[in-house]
Design an enzyme around this catalytic site. Structure first.
Site, PDB file in Angstrom:
ATOM      1  N   ARG A  42      43.846  34.884  45.556  1.00 21.87           N
ATOM      2  CA  ARG A  42      44.449  35.576  44.637  1.00 21.87           C
ATOM      3  C   ARG A  42      46.240  35.301  44.446  1.00 21.87           C
ATOM      4  O   ARG A  42      46.481  34.991  43.264  1.00 21.87           O
ATOM      5  CB  ARG A  42      44.388  37.048  45.100  1.00 21.87           C
ATOM      6  CG  ARG A  42      42.950  37.572  44.970  1.00 21.87           C
ATOM      7  CD  ARG A  42      43.197  39.231  45.123  1.00 21.87           C
ATOM      8  NE  ARG A  42      41.840  39.553  45.326  1.00 21.87           N
ATOM      9  CZ  ARG A  42      41.438  40.927  45.293  1.00 21.87           C
ATOM     10  NH1 ARG A  42      42.373  41.716  45.285  1.00 21.87           N
ATOM     11  NH2 ARG A  42      40.189  41.250  45.458  1.00 21.87           N
ATOM     12  N   TYR A  50      44.856  39.770  28.585  1.00 18.24           N
ATOM     13  CA  TYR A  50      45.320  41.109  28.021  1.00 18.24           C
ATOM     14  C   TYR A  50      46.166  41.775  29.049  1.00 18.24           C
ATOM     15  O   TYR A  50      45.884  41.682  30.279  1.00 18.24           O
ATOM     16  CB  TYR A  50      43.863  42.146  27.567  1.00 18.24           C
ATOM     17  CG  TYR A  50      43.143  42.715  28.721  1.00 18.24           C
ATOM     18  CD1 TYR A  50      43.492  43.606  29.468  1.00 18.24           C
ATOM     19  CD2 TYR A  50      42.089  41.738  28.830  1.00 18.24           C
ATOM     20  CE1 TYR A  50      42.704  44.205  30.330  1.00 18.24           C
ATOM     21  CE2 TYR A  50      41.062  42.212  29.979  1.00 18.24           C
ATOM     22  CZ  TYR A  50      41.489  43.347  30.820  1.00 18.24           C
ATOM     23  OH  TYR A  50      40.663  43.613  31.710  1.00 18.24           O
ATOM     24  N   MET A  61      48.034  45.307  30.768  1.00 21.50           N
ATOM     25  CA  MET A  61      47.532  46.617  31.061  1.00 21.50           C
ATOM     26  C   MET A  61      48.533  47.198  31.862  1.00 21.50           C
ATOM     27  O   MET A  61      49.339  46.667  32.851  1.00 21.50           O
ATOM     28  CB  MET A  61      46.248  46.665  31.445  1.00 21.50           C
ATOM     29  CG  MET A  61      46.094  46.263  32.976  1.00 21.50           C
ATOM     30  SD  MET A  61      44.460  46.863  33.656  1.00 21.50           S
ATOM     31  CE  MET A  61      44.772  48.586  34.074  1.00 21.50           C
ATOM     32  N   HIS A 121      36.239  50.457  41.034  1.00 24.80           N
ATOM     33  CA  HIS A 121      36.393  49.403  39.907  1.00 24.80           C
ATOM     34  C   HIS A 121      36.288  48.181  40.266  1.00 24.80           C
ATOM     35  O   HIS A 121      35.195  47.450  39.660  1.00 24.80           O
ATOM     36  CB  HIS A 121      37.835  49.788  39.395  1.00 24.80           C
ATOM     37  CG  HIS A 121      38.388  48.917  38.276  1.00 24.80           C
ATOM     38  ND1 HIS A 121      37.502  48.957  37.175  1.00 24.80           N
ATOM     39  CD2 HIS A 121      39.284  48.143  37.902  1.00 24.80           C
ATOM     40  CE1 HIS A 121      38.050  48.522  36.041  1.00 24.80           C
ATOM     41  NE2 HIS A 121      39.207  47.898  36.388  1.00 24.80           N
ATOM     42  N   GLN A 167      38.169  36.573  37.292  1.00 26.33           N
ATOM     43  CA  GLN A 167      39.245  37.461  36.752  1.00 26.33           C
ATOM     44  C   GLN A 167      40.535  37.130  37.615  1.00 26.33           C
ATOM     45  O   GLN A 167      40.439  37.003  38.878  1.00 26.33           O
ATOM     46  CB  GLN A 167      39.137  38.960  37.063  1.00 26.33           C
ATOM     47  CG  GLN A 167      40.137  39.818  36.798  1.00 26.33           C
ATOM     48  CD  GLN A 167      39.764  41.362  36.787  1.00 26.33           C
ATOM     49  OE1 GLN A 167      39.299  42.013  35.965  1.00 26.33           O
ATOM     50  NE2 GLN A 167      39.902  41.777  38.330  1.00 26.33           N
TER      51      GLN A 167
END
Length: 220
Positions: free
Chosen positions: A102, A118, A120, A145, A158
């Site tokens: 990450r 996008y 958020m 989630h 992601q």
């Protein structure tokens, strides 16, 4: 100027101008890559932009140099996003290899050329304030989630980057997928989790196809 941990990330969304110089863009991207910057170029769909340039670097000055090259090549930056790679506070206890993936992602992932970005944030409404929830409740919701997201393993990669204090939203989300409908399905599916359904605010979505810069300049 470098983050103490992780990498700096820049998304540029551009439109061509009459002075667009494809050769200058190709040479500029190659120069950035030679300096250690990861550069991903995207052929964009829709009216919002013609080209997206996503860059990941250890030094923000290298990102600024690339932005200048893009502009001097005759691309007009119509939108942008600045963020940093991060490890979520809910990820404690994960294997070190997953945490490093990450913080120091290897991009772009092979075979996943459908692309979406996008921004958020989490809501701060009186009855929907994420930041007044107890940590354990927030962790529970984020684990739910994450479980939904893992059902797309192998189909979608992601990258969530932090932007609190750096840009208008709190996170930027970049998705790489095998097929464009994978992008649609993962966002649709995960919006039913309580964390996003109750507490999330989304910005504009940008969609395109990861395309090597040498090919991209002949398509715009």
């Amino acid at each position: 100027m470098s983050p103490s941990v992780g990498m700096a990330v820049l998304h540029l969304f551009c439109k061509t101008t009459p002075s667009f110089d494809g050769e200058a863009l190709v040479n500029g991207v190659k120069s950035a890559e030679n300096a250690g910057v990861t550069v991903i170029t995207v052929a964009m769909l829709g009216h919002k932009a013609d080209v997206a340039v996503m860059a990941v670097a250890s030094d923000l000055r290298d990102l600024k140099a690339l932005q200048t090259v893009v502009q001097h090549a005759g691309l007009s930056v119509v939108d942008s996003y600045v963020s940093l790679t991060e490890v979520s506070e809910y990820a404690k206890g994960m294997p070190e290899a997953m945490l490093n993936a990450r913080l120091y992602p290897e991009l772009p992932p092979a075979g996943k050329n459908a692309w979406c970005f996008y921004p958020m944030s989490k809501r701060r409404e009186p009855e929907q304030n994420w930041f007044t929830l107890e940590f354990e409740k927030r962790k529970e919701l984020m684990e739910e989630h994450g479980k939904s997201g893992r059902t797309f393993a192998g189909r979608v990669i992601q990258l969530v980057t932090g932007s609190a204090g750096l840009d208008d939203y709190e996170w930027g989300v970049t998705l790489f997928a095998v097929n464009p409908d994978d992008l649609k399905e993962v966002v649709y599916t995960m919006r039913f989790d309580e964390a996003p359904a109750v507490y999330a605010e989304f910005g504009r979505f940008y969609t395109g196809m990861v395309t090597p810069v040498a090919e991209l300049v002949h398509q715009i």
